[in-house]
Scaffold this active site. Structure first.
Site, short mmCIF file in Angstrom:
data_model
loop_
_atom_site.label_atom_id
_atom_site.label_comp_id
_atom_site.label_asym_id
_atom_site.label_seq_id
_atom_site.Cartn_x
_atom_site.Cartn_y
_atom_site.Cartn_z
N ALA A 141 1.13 -1.33 0.46
CA ALA A 141 -0.16 0.68 0.08
C ALA A 141 0.70 1.56 -0.08
CB ALA A 141 -1.02 0.17 0.62
N CYS A 142 0.05 2.91 -0.30
CA CYS A 142 1.07 3.32 -0.69
C CYS A 142 0.81 4.43 1.12
CB CYS A 142 0.31 4.24 -1.85
SG CYS A 142 0.59 3.64 -3.66
N PHE A 143 1.32 3.97 1.76
CA PHE A 143 2.38 5.00 3.12
C PHE A 143 3.03 4.30 3.09
CE2 PHE A 143 0.24 2.84 6.63
CZ PHE A 143 -0.92 2.39 6.51
#
Ligand SMILES: *Cc1c(COP(=O)(O)O)cnc(C)c1O
Length: 457
Positions: A364-366
Site C-alpha cells: 500500500a502507498c503509505f
C-alpha cells in the site's frame, strides 16, 4: 504438547507443506502474489478440544452450545466445517446471519448479539427462533413489542457488562467502566433495573456477558463470568424459580501470537472456570460460549511474494503483497498486534541462513504499511515468500479496501498421505478487477456528472 498429543511443530510442518504445495500448484506465484491458507486439520482439532474441555467440566446432560463468533472468520466453508464439528454460530449483523444460514446452521444453533440491531433484524431473528441477547433497555423495549405481537421460540436474554476492567489492548476490552456493550452493571440503579426486567418478563431466560478478549488475563475473564453467574443466581432467587436457565459466557480466549504454542488452552480456561464458578457447571444452567479468535487464529497463514528486495538507510526492506489490506490491525497498531513472520524461498521451502534485521513491507502507498519492522529473519530476496502466521482470525478474511487491492484467494488444505504433500480446496476465489470496479460504483459511472442544479449547466 497438549493433552491430545498435538504439538505446535506438527501444525508448523503442515503449514510448511502447504506453502510449498501452493507454490508448486501455482496458487501462489508471480501472478497470484498473495494467498490465505487455512489448515483444516488444525481447525477440526481446535473445535474438538473446545468441546472436550467443556464436556470435562460440565455435569452430564448439560446443554452446551459453542457458537463460533462469525466475525472472527466470516467464511461460509469455515462455518460449515465448524458445523460438522458440532459448533454453532454467533452473529452480529444481517451479513453474518446470512453467512451462517448459507452454511446451513439451524436457528437453534445460532445466537444474535450486536449493539445496533434494527427493528427488522430483531423481527427476523424472533421469527426464525434465533437466540437474541438484548444489549440495552431500548432494545428490550423493541423485543417487548415483538413478543406481544407474535409467538417466538427464540431464547431471549440481556447482555450485561460486569465492568471487571480491561486488559492490555483498549480497543478489544469489553468490560471496562464505559464499554459500549451491554447494561453496565455497576452503574447506579443498573443492577436493580436488570433484576426488575427479568421479574417483569417471565420469557427472559438467558443472561449474557462477553468480557474476555485479546490482552485479557484468564483470571479477569473468570471474574467476568463469576459476576454474571452471581447475577443469575440473584435474579432466580428473587423470582423464586430458575427463570434464567442458560448463561452465555461469551468468547474472548486470548491467543499466543509469540510462538507456535497454543496458550492458554480451552482446557485451562474450562478448569479455571470450574474452580472459580463451580455452580455454573452443576447442571442447573445450560451454557453458551462464543469463541472466535482462539478457534481459528493459529490455523490461518497469509503468504505473500517478495516483489522487490531493496535497502533504505542501511536497512533491507522486502516489499511484499501483504500489508494493511489483510493485516489492518497489525499495520495500524503494531505494538498491540505483532505477527510472527516466516521466510520461504522461491519454491516455497523454509528459508535458512543467517538472520538479518529487515523490514517486511506491504504494497500500500503509505509509509507505515509494514507487516513487520526491524525483524530478524533470513534475508528475504526478490521472488521469496513472507508468511504472516496465526492470521486465521480477524486477518485475511477482513479485507480493507485501501488502494483498491484485491481480496486474496483463500484455500483450505489437508495433508495428502498418498503423495506426502497436501490437497487444496478453494474457500474464496481471489477478487477480480471487475468486482473491484463494481464495488466502487462502476454501475453509476455518470452519476455525478449528470447530477446538476436544474437550470444551470
Ligand atoms: C467478538 C465477540 C466474540 C468473540 O471474541 P473472540 O475474542 O474472537 O473470541 C464473542 N462474543 C461477542 C459478543 C463478541 O462481540
Amino acid at each position: 504438547m497438549d493433552e491430545y498429543g498435538n504439538t505446535g511443530e506438527e501444525r508448523a510442518a503442515r503449514r510448511d507443506e502447504a506453502v510449498r504445495g501452493a507454490v508448486e500448484r501455482g496458487l501462489l506465484g508471480p501472478d497470484a502474489p498473495i494467498v490465505g491458507l487455512l489448515d483444516v486439520t488444525g481447525i477440526r482439532e481446535s473445535a474438538r478440544e473446545l468441546r472436550a474441555a467443556f464436556d470435562a467440566v460440565t455435569a452430564p446432560g448439560t446443554p452446551v452450545l459453542h457458537a463460533f463468533a462469525v466475525k472472527a472468520t466470516p467464511l461460509v466453508p469455515v462455518l460449515r466445517l465448524l458445523r460438522e464439528e458440532g459448533i454453532g454460530a454467533e452473529v452480529a449483523s444481517p451479513g453474518e446471519l446470512a453467512l451462517a444460514r448459507a452454511a446451513g446452521l439451524s436457528p437453534a444453533r445460532t445466537v444474535l448479539d450486536s449493539p445496533a440491531k434494527t427493528a427488522a433484524e430483531l423481527r427476523e431473528a424472533l421469527a426464525l427462533g434465533i437466540a437474541v441477547n438484548a444489549d440495552n433497555p431500548q432494545e428490550l423495549d423493541r423485543i417487548d413489542g415483538l413478543v406481544r405481537s407474535a409467538v417466538s421460540r427464540s431464547p431471549l436474554g440481556i447482555r450485561v457488562n460486569p465492568q471487571v476492567g480491561g486488559g492490555s489492548i483498549g480497543a478489544t476490552s469489553t468490560a471496562t467502566e464505559t464499554s459500549k456493550f451491554g447494561v453496565a452493571l455497576r452503574d447506579e440503579g443498573a443492577r436493580e433495573w436488570v433484576v426488575r426486567a427479568y421479574l417483569e418478563r417471565p420469557w427472559l431466560s438467558r443472561l449474557h456477558a462477553h468480557t474476555g478478549s485479546q490482552g485479557i488475563p484468564l483470571a479477569l475473564m473468570v471474574r467476568g463470568v463469576e459476576e454474571t453467574y452471581a447475577l443469575a443466581e440473584e435474579i432466580n432467587r428473587r423470582i423464586g424459580r430458575p427463570q434464567i436457565d442458560t448463561i452465555d459466557i461469551g468468547g474472548g480466549l486470548p491467543v499466543n501470537f509469540a510462538s507456535e504454542a497454543t496458550s492458554p488452552t480451552y482446557t485451562e480456561y474450562a478448569r479455571a472456570l470450574k474452580a472459580g464458578v463451580p455452580g455454573l457447571f452443576d447442571g442447573r444452567y445450560g451454557l453458551v460460549t462464543e469463541f472466535g479468535r482462539s478457534l481459528l487464529a493459529k490455523h490461518g497463514t497469509i503468504v505473500a511474494r517478495v516483489e522487490y528486495a531493496k535497502s533504505a538507510g542501511g536497512r533491507p526492506v522486502a516489499v511484499t503483497h501483504a500489508g494493511v489490506q489483510v493485516a489492518t490491525r497489525t499495520v495500524y497498531v503494531p505494538g498491540s498486534w505483532p505477527l510472527r513472520i516466516a521466510a520461504y524461498d522461491g519454491k516455497g521451502r523454509p528459508k535458512s541462513g543467517p538472520e538479518v534485521v529487515q523490514d517486511v513491507a506491504g504494497p500500500a502507498c503509505f509509509a507505515g504499511d509494514l507487516l513487520a519492522e526491524g525483524r530478524a529473519l533470513p534475508l528475504l530476496d526478490q521472488g521469496d515468500y513472507a508468511a504472516a502466521l496465526d492470521t486465521g482470525a480477524y486477518y485475511f478474511a477482513h479485507h480493507y479496501a485501501y488502494n483498491s487491492l484485491a481480496r486474496p484467494g483463500i484455500y483450505g488444505f489437508v495433508p495428502d498421505p498418498q503423495t506426502g504433500g497436501v490437497r487444496f480446496a478453494t474457500v474464496r476465489d481471489p477478487q477480480t478487477l471487475a468486482s473491484i470496479v463494481a464495488e466502487s460504483g462502476g454501475a453509476h459511472v455518470g452519476a455525478l456528472t449528470t447530477l446538476h442544479t436544474p437550470g444551470s449547466r
